[in-house]
Design a protein around this motif. Structure first.
Motif, short mmCIF file in Angstrom:
data_model
loop_
_atom_site.label_atom_id
_atom_site.label_comp_id
_atom_site.label_asym_id
_atom_site.label_seq_id
_atom_site.Cartn_x
_atom_site.Cartn_y
_atom_site.Cartn_z
N PRO A 15 7.09 -5.77 8.64
CA PRO A 15 7.76 -4.47 8.50
C PRO A 15 9.24 -4.57 8.12
N ALA A 16 9.67 -3.68 7.25
CA ALA A 16 11.08 -3.48 6.90
C ALA A 16 11.75 -4.71 6.30
N THR A 17 10.99 -5.50 5.54
CA THR A 17 11.58 -6.67 4.91
C THR A 17 11.99 -6.37 3.47
N VAL A 69 15.49 -9.03 6.89
CA VAL A 69 15.15 -7.83 7.67
C VAL A 69 16.49 -7.23 8.11
N GLY A 70 16.66 -5.96 7.81
CA GLY A 70 17.92 -5.30 8.13
C GLY A 70 19.13 -5.95 7.47
N GLY A 71 18.92 -6.56 6.31
CA GLY A 71 20.00 -7.20 5.59
C GLY A 71 20.32 -8.61 6.06
N LYS A 72 19.60 -9.12 7.05
CA LYS A 72 19.83 -10.45 7.61
C LYS A 72 18.69 -11.39 7.20
N LEU A 110 7.57 -18.58 10.97
CA LEU A 110 8.12 -17.50 10.16
C LEU A 110 8.14 -16.19 10.94
N ALA A 111 7.06 -15.91 11.66
CA ALA A 111 7.01 -14.69 12.49
C ALA A 111 8.06 -14.74 13.60
N GLU A 112 8.25 -15.91 14.19
CA GLU A 112 9.28 -16.06 15.23
C GLU A 112 10.67 -15.86 14.65
N SER A 113 10.92 -16.39 13.47
CA SER A 113 12.21 -16.21 12.83
C SER A 113 12.47 -14.72 12.58
N TYR A 114 11.46 -14.05 12.07
CA TYR A 114 11.56 -12.61 11.84
C TYR A 114 11.88 -11.88 13.15
N ARG A 115 11.19 -12.24 14.22
CA ARG A 115 11.41 -11.61 15.53
C ARG A 115 12.83 -11.86 16.02
N ILE A 116 13.28 -13.10 15.96
CA ILE A 116 14.62 -13.46 16.43
C ILE A 116 15.68 -12.69 15.65
N VAL A 117 15.55 -12.68 14.34
CA VAL A 117 16.55 -12.00 13.51
C VAL A 117 16.50 -10.49 13.73
N SER A 118 15.31 -9.90 13.82
CA SER A 118 15.23 -8.45 14.02
C SER A 118 15.79 -8.04 15.37
N THR A 167 21.56 -4.53 15.39
CA THR A 167 22.01 -3.51 16.34
C THR A 167 20.84 -2.60 16.71
N LYS A 168 20.92 -2.01 17.86
CA LYS A 168 19.86 -1.08 18.29
C LYS A 168 19.73 0.07 17.30
N LYS A 169 20.86 0.52 16.77
CA LYS A 169 20.84 1.60 15.78
C LYS A 169 20.06 1.17 14.53
N LYS A 170 20.33 -0.04 14.05
CA LYS A 170 19.65 -0.54 12.86
C LYS A 170 18.16 -0.74 13.14
N GLN A 171 17.84 -1.27 14.31
CA GLN A 171 16.43 -1.44 14.69
C GLN A 171 15.71 -0.09 14.66
N LYS A 172 16.35 0.92 15.21
CA LYS A 172 15.75 2.25 15.25
C LYS A 172 15.57 2.81 13.84
N GLU A 173 16.59 2.65 12.99
CA GLU A 173 16.50 3.12 11.60
C GLU A 173 15.31 2.50 10.88
N LEU A 174 15.05 1.22 11.17
CA LEU A 174 13.99 0.49 10.50
C LEU A 174 12.65 0.61 11.21
#
Length: 122
Positions: free
Chosen positions: A14-16, A30-33, A97-105, A109-116
């Motif tokens: 999601p959101a990549t 994800v989220g620009g990171k 790869l899934a763990e990396s995605y999880r760590i980075v997401s 910020t909570k705001k960015k997480q919510k937006e995505l």
């Protein structure tokens, strides 16, 4: 794993977003990171770079076919590169790869997480 397989998997999260940069590498964010990079191997074989937990970093740094990621690990970041893969290791790579995605997401910020629409409790 091929670069096509890598891109397909990362694109299914999601959101990549995807960009080709840094010497024609396949870069996923994800989220620009950045959370995954396909490329950067000296050989003609595929190489995949991802962020890890400190424990996985220590483990994978000493495992055959893995190494601290060029450029990133030398700057103190916990990034690993799989530079010798096989079909038997594809499932393991998908996990990392899934763990990396999880760590980075989770680092967004909570705001960015919510937006995505990420990491929302049901």
């Amino acid at each position: 794993m091929t670069y096509d397989d890598f891109n397909h998997y990362c694109g299914s999260l999601p959101a990549t977003t995807h960009v080709v940069q840094w010497g024609n590498s396949q870069v996923w964010k994800v989220g620009g990171k950045v959370f995954a990079i396909g490329g950067w191997n000296d050989k003609k074989l595929p190489a995949f770079t991802f962020k890890t937990s400190p424990l996985n970093y220590d483990f994978l740094s000493h495992k055959q076919g893995y190494r601290p990621a060029p450029y990133l690990a030398s700057r103190g970041m916990k990034w690993i590169q799989q530079f010798e893969g096989s079909a038997e290791l594809d499932e393991e790579l998908l996990y990392y790869l899934a763990e990396s995605y999880r760590i980075v997401s989770l680092g967004l910020t909570k705001k960015k997480q919510k937006e995505l629409g990420l990491n929302q409790e049901g």
